[in-house]
Design a protein around this motif. Structure first.
Motif, PDB file in Angstrom:
ATOM      1  N   ARG A  35       0.828  -1.210   0.000  1.00 12.11           N
ATOM      2  CA  ARG A  35       0.000   0.000   0.000  1.00 12.11           C
ATOM      3  C   ARG A  35       0.859   1.254   0.000  1.00 12.11           C
ATOM      4  NH1 ARG A  35      -4.114  -0.806   4.592  1.00 12.11           N
ATOM      5  NH2 ARG A  35      -3.128  -2.802   4.409  1.00 12.11           N
ATOM      6  N   ASN A  36       1.905   1.262   0.836  1.00  8.70           N
ATOM      7  CA  ASN A  36       2.810   2.409   0.878  1.00  8.70           C
ATOM      8  C   ASN A  36       3.490   2.623  -0.467  1.00  8.70           C
ATOM      9  OD1 ASN A  36       2.179   2.865   3.539  1.00  8.70           O
ATOM     10  ND2 ASN A  36       4.019   1.888   4.338  1.00  8.70           N
ATOM     11  N   THR A  37       3.846   1.536  -1.139  1.00 14.76           N
ATOM     12  CA  THR A  37       4.467   1.637  -2.457  1.00 14.76           C
ATOM     13  C   THR A  37       3.499   2.252  -3.457  1.00 14.76           C
ATOM     14  OG1 THR A  37       5.834  -0.304  -1.994  1.00 14.76           O
ATOM     15  CG2 THR A  37       5.588   0.321  -4.298  1.00 14.76           C
ATOM     16  N   ALA A  38       2.266   1.781  -3.454  1.00 13.39           N
ATOM     17  CA  ALA A  38       1.265   2.307  -4.387  1.00 13.39           C
ATOM     18  C   ALA A  38       0.950   3.768  -4.107  1.00 13.39           C
ATOM     19  CB  ALA A  38      -0.013   1.472  -4.303  1.00 13.39           C
ATOM     20  N   ILE A  39       0.811   4.119  -2.855  1.00 10.62           N
ATOM     21  CA  ILE A  39       0.527   5.508  -2.493  1.00 10.62           C
ATOM     22  C   ILE A  39       1.705   6.399  -2.866  1.00 10.62           C
ATOM     23  CG2 ILE A  39       0.171   7.074  -0.540  1.00 10.62           C
ATOM     24  CD1 ILE A  39      -1.470   4.746   0.735  1.00 10.62           C
ATOM     25  N   GLY A  40       2.915   5.930  -2.596  1.00 14.63           N
ATOM     26  CA  GLY A  40       4.108   6.702  -2.954  1.00 14.63           C
ATOM     27  C   GLY A  40       4.226   6.910  -4.452  1.00 14.63           C
ATOM     28  N   ALA A  41       3.926   5.870  -5.213  1.00 15.88           N
ATOM     29  CA  ALA A  41       3.994   5.982  -6.670  1.00 15.88           C
ATOM     30  C   ALA A  41       2.947   6.958  -7.196  1.00 15.88           C
ATOM     31  CB  ALA A  41       3.807   4.615  -7.316  1.00 15.88           C
ATOM     32  N   GLY A  42       1.743   6.893  -6.648  1.00 20.21           N
ATOM     33  CA  GLY A  42       0.689   7.817  -7.076  1.00 20.21           C
ATOM     34  C   GLY A  42       1.024   9.255  -6.738  1.00 20.21           C
ATOM     35  N   ALA A  43       1.465   9.476  -5.512  1.00 21.09           N
ATOM     36  CA  ALA A  43       1.824  10.827  -5.094  1.00 21.09           C
ATOM     37  C   ALA A  43       3.029  11.340  -5.885  1.00 21.09           C
ATOM     38  CB  ALA A  43       2.129  10.848  -3.600  1.00 21.09           C
ATOM     39  N   GLY A  44       3.993  10.465  -6.115  1.00 28.12           N
ATOM     40  CA  GLY A  44       5.168  10.858  -6.896  1.00 28.12           C
ATOM     41  C   GLY A  44       4.815  11.213  -8.328  1.00 28.12           C
ATOM     42  N   ALA A  45       3.889  10.464  -8.912  1.00 29.44           N
ATOM     43  CA  ALA A  45       3.457  10.761 -10.281  1.00 29.44           C
ATOM     44  C   ALA A  45       2.785  12.122 -10.364  1.00 29.44           C
ATOM     45  CB  ALA A  45       2.514   9.672 -10.785  1.00 29.44           C
ATOM     46  N   VAL A  46       1.922  12.399  -9.403  1.00 33.87           N
ATOM     47  CA  VAL A  46       1.232  13.689  -9.399  1.00 33.87           C
ATOM     48  C   VAL A  46       2.241  14.827  -9.197  1.00 33.87           C
ATOM     49  CG1 VAL A  46      -0.421  15.118  -8.134  1.00 33.87           C
ATOM     50  CG2 VAL A  46      -0.963  12.741  -8.658  1.00 33.87           C
ATOM     51  N   LEU A  47       3.115  14.680  -8.223  1.00 40.14           N
ATOM     52  CA  LEU A  47       4.105  15.728  -7.971  1.00 40.14           C
ATOM     53  C   LEU A  47       5.086  15.872  -9.128  1.00 40.14           C
ATOM     54  CD1 LEU A  47       4.846  15.167  -4.192  1.00 40.14           C
ATOM     55  CD2 LEU A  47       3.639  17.075  -5.234  1.00 40.14           C
ATOM     56  N   GLY A  48       5.539  14.759  -9.679  1.00 38.43           N
ATOM     57  CA  GLY A  48       6.453  14.816 -10.813  1.00 38.43           C
ATOM     58  C   GLY A  48       5.829  15.488 -12.016  1.00 38.43           C
ATOM     59  N   GLY A  49       4.570  15.181 -12.274  1.00 37.69           N
ATOM     60  CA  GLY A  49       3.860  15.821 -13.376  1.00 37.69           C
ATOM     61  C   GLY A  49       3.654  17.301 -13.135  1.00 37.69           C
ATOM     62  N   ALA A  50       3.333  17.654 -11.898  1.00 40.24           N
ATOM     63  CA  ALA A  50       3.096  19.065 -11.572  1.00 40.24           C
ATOM     64  C   ALA A  50       4.381  19.882 -11.656  1.00 40.24           C
ATOM     65  CB  ALA A  50       2.488  19.179 -10.186  1.00 40.24           C
ATOM     66  N   VAL A  51       5.468  19.326 -11.140  1.00 39.42           N
ATOM     67  CA  VAL A  51       6.741  20.055 -11.140  1.00 39.42           C
ATOM     68  C   VAL A  51       7.270  20.255 -12.554  1.00 39.42           C
ATOM     69  CG1 VAL A  51       9.177  19.860 -10.451  1.00 39.42           C
ATOM     70  CG2 VAL A  51       7.382  19.390  -8.808  1.00 39.42           C
ATOM     71  N   THR A  52       7.074  19.275 -13.420  1.00 39.66           N
ATOM     72  CA  THR A  52       7.603  19.364 -14.785  1.00 39.66           C
ATOM     73  C   THR A  52       6.575  19.877 -15.783  1.00 39.66           C
ATOM     74  OG1 THR A  52       7.043  17.055 -15.258  1.00 39.66           O
ATOM     75  CG2 THR A  52       9.250  17.497 -14.364  1.00 39.66           C
ATOM     76  N   GLY A  53       5.449  20.367 -15.306  1.00 40.70           N
ATOM     77  CA  GLY A  53       4.444  20.914 -16.202  1.00 40.70           C
ATOM     78  C   GLY A  53       3.707  19.869 -17.020  1.00 40.70           C
ATOM     79  N   GLY A  54       3.561  18.676 -16.499  1.00 43.72           N
ATOM     80  CA  GLY A  54       2.815  17.627 -17.189  1.00 43.72           C
ATOM     81  C   GLY A  54       3.666  16.759 -18.093  1.00 43.72           C
ATOM     82  N   SER A  55       4.972  16.871 -17.985  1.00 40.31           N
ATOM     83  CA  SER A  55       5.876  16.056 -18.796  1.00 40.31           C
ATOM     84  C   SER A  55       5.710  14.576 -18.459  1.00 40.31           C
ATOM     85  CB  SER A  55       7.326  16.479 -18.526  1.00 40.31           C
ATOM     86  OG  SER A  55       8.235  15.509 -18.989  1.00 40.31           O
ATOM     87  N   ALA A  56       5.651  13.751 -19.488  1.00 43.13           N
ATOM     88  CA  ALA A  56       5.517  12.308 -19.266  1.00 43.13           C
ATOM     89  C   ALA A  56       6.734  11.761 -18.526  1.00 43.13           C
ATOM     90  CB  ALA A  56       5.333  11.585 -20.592  1.00 43.13           C
ATOM     91  N   VAL A  57       7.905  12.249 -18.871  1.00 44.05           N
ATOM     92  CA  VAL A  57       9.132  11.791 -18.212  1.00 44.05           C
ATOM     93  C   VAL A  57       9.099  12.173 -16.733  1.00 44.05           C
ATOM     94  CG1 VAL A  57      11.646  12.058 -18.144  1.00 44.05           C
ATOM     95  CG2 VAL A  57      10.482  11.868 -20.337  1.00 44.05           C
ATOM     96  N   GLY A  58       8.646  13.389 -16.432  1.00 41.54           N
ATOM     97  CA  GLY A  58       8.548  13.829 -15.046  1.00 41.54           C
ATOM     98  C   GLY A  58       7.536  13.025 -14.267  1.00 41.54           C
ATOM     99  N   THR A  59       6.411  12.697 -14.905  1.00 36.97           N
ATOM    100  CA  THR A  59       5.375  11.917 -14.244  1.00 36.97           C
ATOM    101  C   THR A  59       5.861  10.504 -13.949  1.00 36.97           C
ATOM    102  OG1 THR A  59       3.678  13.220 -15.371  1.00 36.97           O
ATOM    103  CG2 THR A  59       2.991  11.112 -14.442  1.00 36.97           C
ATOM    104  N   VAL A  60       6.476   9.871 -14.930  1.00 33.22           N
ATOM    105  CA  VAL A  60       6.979   8.505 -14.743  1.00 33.22           C
ATOM    106  C   VAL A  60       8.134   8.495 -13.746  1.00 33.22           C
ATOM    107  CG1 VAL A  60       8.107   6.563 -15.903  1.00 33.22           C
ATOM    108  CG2 VAL A  60       6.190   7.718 -16.995  1.00 33.22           C
ATOM    109  N   GLY A  61       9.018   9.471 -13.858  1.00 29.08           N
ATOM    110  CA  GLY A  61      10.139   9.565 -12.916  1.00 29.08           C
ATOM    111  C   GLY A  61       9.650   9.775 -11.502  1.00 29.08           C
ATOM    112  N   GLY A  62       8.656  10.654 -11.337  1.00 31.37           N
ATOM    113  CA  GLY A  62       8.088  10.892 -10.012  1.00 31.37           C
ATOM    114  C   GLY A  62       7.433   9.647  -9.449  1.00 31.37           C
ATOM    115  N   ALA A  63       6.753   8.893 -10.309  1.00 34.12           N
ATOM    116  CA  ALA A  63       6.121   7.649  -9.860  1.00 34.12           C
ATOM    117  C   ALA A  63       7.169   6.644  -9.409  1.00 34.12           C
ATOM    118  CB  ALA A  63       5.274   7.056 -10.980  1.00 34.12           C
TER     119      ALA A  63
END
Length: 73
Positions: free
Chosen positions: A31-59
């Motif tokens: 559960r912690n892994t899934a929550i971390g991946a979801g939160a990381g994807a959202v933050l990575g996408g937000a920080v990089t302006g919606g970049s796919a690389v940022g979203t995947v990297g954040g996840a």
């Protein structure tokens, strides 16, 4: 271009929300892994302006961090 970024963020949030529905039978670490991946994807996408690389990297980074979090219960 802004519509695509909005769509990516919305899709990411929806995927994370629907993914959490299946967490009922998961261990705390899973559960912690899934929550971390979801939160990381959202933050990575937000920080990089919606970049796919940022979203995947954040996840990926969020998933690793979530996996390593130790709960005391």
């Amino acid at each position: 271009m802004k519509n695509i970024k909005t769509l990516v963020v919305t899709a990411t949030l929806a995927t994370a929300a629907f993914g959490m529905v299946g967490c009922g039978n998961m261990s705390k670490q899973d559960r912690n892994t899934a929550i971390g991946a979801g939160a990381g994807a959202v933050l990575g996408g937000a920080v990089t302006g919606g970049s796919a690389v940022g979203t995947v990297g954040g996840a990926a980074v969020g998933g690793v961090i979530g996996n390593q979090v130790k709960t005391t219960n």
